[in-house]
Design an enzyme around this catalytic site. Structure first.
Site, PDB file in Angstrom:
ATOM      1  N   ASN A 180       0.841  -1.196   0.000  1.00  8.27           N
ATOM      2  CA  ASN A 180       0.000   0.000   0.000  1.00  8.27           C
ATOM      3  C   ASN A 180       0.878   1.249   0.000  1.00  8.27           C
ATOM      4  O   ASN A 180       2.094   1.178   0.167  1.00  8.27           O
ATOM      5  CB  ASN A 180      -0.895  -0.024   1.245  1.00  8.27           C
ATOM      6  CG  ASN A 180      -2.170   0.790   1.075  1.00  8.27           C
ATOM      7  OD1 ASN A 180      -2.321   1.571   0.128  1.00  8.27           O
ATOM      8  ND2 ASN A 180      -3.083   0.620   2.015  1.00  8.27           N
ATOM      9  N   PHE A 181       0.251   2.395  -0.162  1.00  8.97           N
ATOM     10  CA  PHE A 181       0.897   3.709  -0.062  1.00  8.97           C
ATOM     11  C   PHE A 181       2.052   3.903  -1.046  1.00  8.97           C
ATOM     12  O   PHE A 181       3.044   4.561  -0.731  1.00  8.97           O
ATOM     13  CB  PHE A 181       1.357   3.986   1.384  1.00  8.97           C
ATOM     14  CG  PHE A 181       0.226   3.871   2.383  1.00  8.97           C
ATOM     15  CD1 PHE A 181      -0.836   4.753   2.337  1.00  8.97           C
ATOM     16  CD2 PHE A 181       0.217   2.857   3.347  1.00  8.97           C
ATOM     17  CE1 PHE A 181      -1.902   4.647   3.240  1.00  8.97           C
ATOM     18  CE2 PHE A 181      -0.840   2.740   4.250  1.00  8.97           C
ATOM     19  CZ  PHE A 181      -1.901   3.647   4.203  1.00  8.97           C
ATOM     20  N   LEU A 182       1.944   3.299  -2.235  1.00  7.63           N
ATOM     21  CA  LEU A 182       2.918   3.582  -3.287  1.00  7.63           C
ATOM     22  C   LEU A 182       2.690   5.022  -3.759  1.00  7.63           C
ATOM     23  O   LEU A 182       1.591   5.378  -4.192  1.00  7.63           O
ATOM     24  CB  LEU A 182       2.729   2.605  -4.457  1.00  7.63           C
ATOM     25  CG  LEU A 182       3.482   2.941  -5.750  1.00  7.63           C
ATOM     26  CD1 LEU A 182       4.983   3.002  -5.529  1.00  7.63           C
ATOM     27  CD2 LEU A 182       3.136   1.908  -6.828  1.00  7.63           C
ATOM     28  N   THR A 216      -4.424  -3.340  -3.913  1.00  5.04           N
ATOM     29  CA  THR A 216      -5.541  -2.793  -4.683  1.00  5.04           C
ATOM     30  C   THR A 216      -5.057  -1.528  -5.380  1.00  5.04           C
ATOM     31  O   THR A 216      -4.118  -0.869  -4.918  1.00  5.04           O
ATOM     32  CB  THR A 216      -6.737  -2.427  -3.777  1.00  5.04           C
ATOM     33  OG1 THR A 216      -6.311  -1.500  -2.783  1.00  5.04           O
ATOM     34  CG2 THR A 216      -7.346  -3.642  -3.109  1.00  5.04           C
ATOM     35  N   LEU A 432      -6.794  -0.924   3.188  1.00 13.44           N
ATOM     36  CA  LEU A 432      -6.957   0.473   3.585  1.00 13.44           C
ATOM     37  C   LEU A 432      -6.511   1.446   2.496  1.00 13.44           C
ATOM     38  O   LEU A 432      -5.612   1.164   1.749  1.00 13.44           O
ATOM     39  CB  LEU A 432      -6.146   0.721   4.856  1.00 13.44           C
ATOM     40  CG  LEU A 432      -6.478  -0.257   5.984  1.00 13.44           C
ATOM     41  CD1 LEU A 432      -5.484  -0.093   7.122  1.00 13.44           C
ATOM     42  CD2 LEU A 432      -7.899  -0.041   6.491  1.00 13.44           C
TER      43      LEU A 432
HETATM   44  S1  MYA Z   1      -2.298   1.880  -5.135  1.00 10.94           S
HETATM   45  C1  MYA Z   1      -2.021   3.629  -4.959  1.00 10.94           C
HETATM   46  C2  MYA Z   1      -1.032   4.110  -5.975  1.00 10.94           C
HETATM   47  N1  MYA Z   1      -0.670   5.509  -5.743  1.00 10.94           N
HETATM   48  C3  MYA Z   1      -1.220   6.549  -6.366  1.00 10.94           C
HETATM   49  O1  MYA Z   1      -2.073   6.407  -7.219  1.00 10.94           O
HETATM   50  C4  MYA Z   1      -0.726   7.921  -5.906  1.00 10.94           C
HETATM   51  C5  MYA Z   1      -0.582   8.900  -7.040  1.00 10.94           C
HETATM   52  N2  MYA Z   1       0.278   8.355  -8.088  1.00 10.94           N
HETATM   53  C6  MYA Z   1       1.615   8.170  -7.964  1.00 10.94           C
HETATM   54  O2  MYA Z   1       2.217   8.434  -6.937  1.00 10.94           O
HETATM   55  C7  MYA Z   1       2.309   7.582  -9.168  1.00 10.94           C
HETATM   56  O3  MYA Z   1       1.520   7.796 -10.313  1.00 10.94           O
HETATM   57  C8  MYA Z   1       2.621   6.060  -9.011  1.00 10.94           C
HETATM   58  C9  MYA Z   1       3.210   5.531 -10.302  1.00 10.94           C
HETATM   59  C10 MYA Z   1       3.628   5.856  -7.890  1.00 10.94           C
HETATM   60  C11 MYA Z   1       1.336   5.263  -8.715  1.00 10.94           C
HETATM   61  N3  MYA Z   1       0.262  -0.053  -8.816  1.00 10.94           N
HETATM   62  O4  MYA Z   1       7.240   5.343 -12.170  1.00 10.94           O
HETATM   63  P1  MYA Z   1       6.358   5.206 -13.348  1.00 10.94           P
HETATM   64  C12 MYA Z   1       2.942   0.994 -13.071  1.00 10.94           C
HETATM   65  C13 MYA Z   1       1.150  -0.813  -9.486  1.00 10.94           C
HETATM   66  O5  MYA Z   1       6.872   5.782 -14.612  1.00 10.94           O
HETATM   67  P2  MYA Z   1       4.487   6.985 -12.070  1.00 10.94           P
HETATM   68  C14 MYA Z   1      -1.078   1.185  -4.139  1.00 10.94           C
HETATM   69  O6  MYA Z   1      -0.443   1.827  -3.367  1.00 10.94           O
HETATM   70  C15 MYA Z   1       2.528   1.303 -14.473  1.00 10.94           C
HETATM   71  O7  MYA Z   1       1.547   0.391 -14.906  1.00 10.94           O
HETATM   72  N4  MYA Z   1       1.791  -0.420 -10.590  1.00 10.94           N
HETATM   73  O8  MYA Z   1       4.878   5.777 -13.055  1.00 10.94           O
HETATM   74  C16 MYA Z   1      -0.807  -0.307  -4.329  1.00 10.94           C
HETATM   75  C17 MYA Z   1       3.842   1.178 -15.202  1.00 10.94           C
HETATM   76  O9  MYA Z   1       4.187  -0.194 -15.378  1.00 10.94           O
HETATM   77  P3  MYA Z   1       3.914  -0.888 -16.823  1.00 10.94           P
HETATM   78  C18 MYA Z   1       1.524   0.828 -11.034  1.00 10.94           C
HETATM   79  O10 MYA Z   1       3.139   7.447 -12.478  1.00 10.94           O
HETATM   80  C19 MYA Z   1       0.514  -0.460  -5.018  1.00 10.94           C
HETATM   81  C20 MYA Z   1       4.837   1.756 -14.203  1.00 10.94           C
HETATM   82  O11 MYA Z   1       4.188   1.649 -12.902  1.00 10.94           O
HETATM   83  C21 MYA Z   1       0.621   1.666 -10.386  1.00 10.94           C
HETATM   84  O12 MYA Z   1       5.564   7.983 -11.961  1.00 10.94           O
HETATM   85  C22 MYA Z   1       0.811  -1.899  -5.444  1.00 10.94           C
HETATM   86  C23 MYA Z   1       5.108   3.212 -14.477  1.00 10.94           C
HETATM   87  O13 MYA Z   1       6.046   3.655 -13.548  1.00 10.94           O
HETATM   88  C24 MYA Z   1      -0.029   1.169  -9.234  1.00 10.94           C
HETATM   89  N5  MYA Z   1      -0.921   1.901  -8.552  1.00 10.94           N
HETATM   90  O14 MYA Z   1       4.342   6.263 -10.640  1.00 10.94           O
HETATM   91  C25 MYA Z   1       2.166  -2.018  -6.098  1.00 10.94           C
HETATM   92  N6  MYA Z   1       0.568   2.848 -11.051  1.00 10.94           N
HETATM   93  O15 MYA Z   1       4.760  -0.172 -17.825  1.00 10.94           O
HETATM   94  C26 MYA Z   1       2.421  -3.419  -6.634  1.00 10.94           C
HETATM   95  C27 MYA Z   1       1.404   2.731 -12.088  1.00 10.94           C
HETATM   96  O16 MYA Z   1       4.282  -2.333 -16.663  1.00 10.94           O
HETATM   97  C28 MYA Z   1       2.809  -4.384  -5.549  1.00 10.94           C
HETATM   98  N7  MYA Z   1       1.983   1.516 -12.088  1.00 10.94           N
HETATM   99  O17 MYA Z   1       2.439  -0.703 -17.083  1.00 10.94           O
HETATM  100  C29 MYA Z   1       3.169  -5.736  -6.115  1.00 10.94           C
HETATM  101  C30 MYA Z   1       3.565  -6.735  -5.036  1.00 10.94           C
HETATM  102  C31 MYA Z   1       4.967  -6.480  -4.485  1.00 10.94           C
HETATM  103  C32 MYA Z   1       5.372  -7.370  -3.335  1.00 10.94           C
HETATM  104  C33 MYA Z   1       5.588  -8.814  -3.756  1.00 10.94           C
HETATM  105  C34 MYA Z   1       6.061  -9.688  -2.588  1.00 10.94           C
HETATM  106  C35 MYA Z   1       6.184 -11.064  -2.938  1.00 10.94           C
END
Ligand code: MYA
Length: 432
Positions: A180-182, A216, A432
């Protein structure tokens, strides 16, 4: 898998939808359609997510793949020991939310840069107390609270977190990370920082011998386990209309609208009261029994219930029904507090929102139980009560005058395949 896609291609090629092009060459409609499809999907390709062990779009509907982990764990000795490389000006930091200063930095980053609605009118405004609660459940790892700073100024510019959770998928309880909180600072967007953050949290989760995760997001990624919808119940319709959260319905006046959403001043269910610490065992039993019926749900024990649902002022509210005769705990409802900043409104800066969390009805009808939850939320001065269409929520949403929102919330699992896309009512998990 490769063979399967070939089979589809061959099938298409044998169809007799052939056209004669001007050059005299035969072009099949199917092959044209495929070319269009391929160019479209190229535009929509996920360069990062295509490399990850998650369900891929091309595999949707291929139910021959086994449910469960997509790839096996690797030996711990093979997990990368050093953090991933960040672009030159940035460095990793582990965020200790117990430190007032660090918690404040995280709060400021999220307050200014976290999730907004599609029209950029509202932005989530998680409180510091909420962040501490969300990130410090039983058995949490500080190393999973990851920040990125500018080397020179030490300014915090990005964040991602994980917390451990036992989540059951059908019959199997799996220890997972809930991610969460990415968040990446607005000025650093679209620089591919998010994939590095996700890889780093994945590495740190692997170091704890955990190989699955749940998350999510409002965006569509490969590929949702389920897609849910938010519903909103106005508690303070005038303010919601003033700030542009909702609109006056056709042929409605403000005073008719206020009357429509009016609620009693007191709850109606005999024995309805706030949950107390001594209720933890009974609420755990009630919740465990209830959550059994969903395909994906948390596996809560008493420690989890104490942390996640025992009331915490301004963070989480929980109420239950204790039978006046038998003193049995028969029903339960809860909601968490997540305000949103109202962007650019003269009169209001904050929308007070309550989010439906876990609810269980065994004796009190759903409508009555959740109406009492609405009454408490109104007394506590919330402007709106939000609920997803998960679990049994559909049984009360329309009747209690919730209206559907425009945003969708997609649920995902990392390195765990579920064969069919789930209906929201098959989901027993609220993140959350
Ligand atoms: S969901 C809440 C996400 N946060 C926001 O929406 C806040 C406002 N937005 C931002 O801060 C940025 O736009 C974020 C993206 C940080 C979201 N989940 O760096 P980039 C992919 C997963 O150039 P930016 C939450 O917190 C996108 O498809 N991936 O983009 C759950 C593309 O990849 P691809 C996402 O806009 C997080 C790439 O990132 C998301 O500067 C779960 C682009 O990167 C997203 N919400 O930064 C995370 N948004 O080219 C995954 C964009 O392939 C966890 N992208 O399409 C996975 C499990 C990990 C643990 C595993 C353990 C085994």
């Amino acid at each position: 898998m490769a063979d399967d896609s070939k089979a589809t291609e061959n099938h298409n090629l044998t169809s007799d939808n052939n056209l004669s092009s001007e050059s005299g060459k035969e072009v099949s409609i199917d092959s044209l359609a495929r070319q269009v499809q391929e160019s479209l999907s190229l535009a929509k390709r996920h360069k990062f997510w295509e490399t990850q062990p998650v369900g891929q779009f091309k595999d949707l509907g291929v139910s021959s793949l086994p449910e469960g982990p997509i790839e096996p764990p690797t030996p711990l000795s093979e997990v990368k020991q050093e953090p991933y490389n960040l672009p030159g000006p940035y460095e990793w930091t582990t965020c200790d939310l117990d430190s007032e200063d660090t918690c404040n930095e995280v709060y400021v980053l999220l307050t200014n840069n976290y999730v907004e609605d599609d029209e950029n009118m509202f932005r989530f405004n998680y409180s510091k107390e909420f962040l501490r609660w969300a990130l410090h459940p039983p058995g949490y790892y500080k190393s999973w609270h990851i920040g990125v700073r500018v080397k020179t100024s030490k300014k915090l510019v990005a964040f991602i977190t994980g917390v451990p959770a036992r989540i059951r998928a059908r019959d199997t309880v799996v220890v997972m990370a809930e991610i969460n909180f990415l968040c990446v600072h607005k000025k650093l967007r679209s620089k591919r920082l998010a994939p590095v953050m996700i890889k780093e949290v994945t590495r740190r989760v692997h170091l704890e011998n955990i190989w699955q995760a749940a998350y999510t997001a409002g965006v569509v990624l490969p590929t949702p386990v389920s897609t849910c919808q938010y519903w909103h119940r106005s508690l303070n319709p005038k303010k919601l209309i003033d700030v542009g959260f909702s609109r006056l319905g056709p042929r409605m006046t403000m005073s008719r609208t206020m009357k429509l959403y009016k609620l009693p001043d007191h709850t109606v269910t005999p024995g309805f009261r706030k949950m107390e610490p001594h209720d933890v065992p009974a609420v755990t039993r009630l919740l465990r029994n209830y959550l059994k019926q969903f395909v994906v749900a948390p596996d809560f024990d008493e420690n989890d219930v104490e942390h996640w649902v025992l009331p915490k002022e301004g963070v989480v509210d929980s109420y239950l029904v204790e039978s006046p005769e038998t003193h049995e705990i028969t029903d339960f409802c809860s909601f968490y507090t997540l305000p949103s900043s109202i962007l650019g409104n003269q009169n209001y800066s904050t929308l007070k929102a309550a989010y439906s969390y876990y609810n269980v009805s065994t004796k009190t009808p759903w409508i009555q139980l959740m109406n009492d939850a609405l009454i408490v939320a109104k007394i506590k001065d919330f402007d709106v009560f939000n609920a997803l269409d998960v679990m049994h929520n559909e049984t009360f949403l329309k009747e209690l005058k919730f209206g559907p929102g425009d945003g969708k919330l997609h649920y995902y699992l990392y390195n765990y395949r579920i064969n069919h896309v789930l209906r929201p009512s098959e989901l027993g998990l609220v993140m959350l």
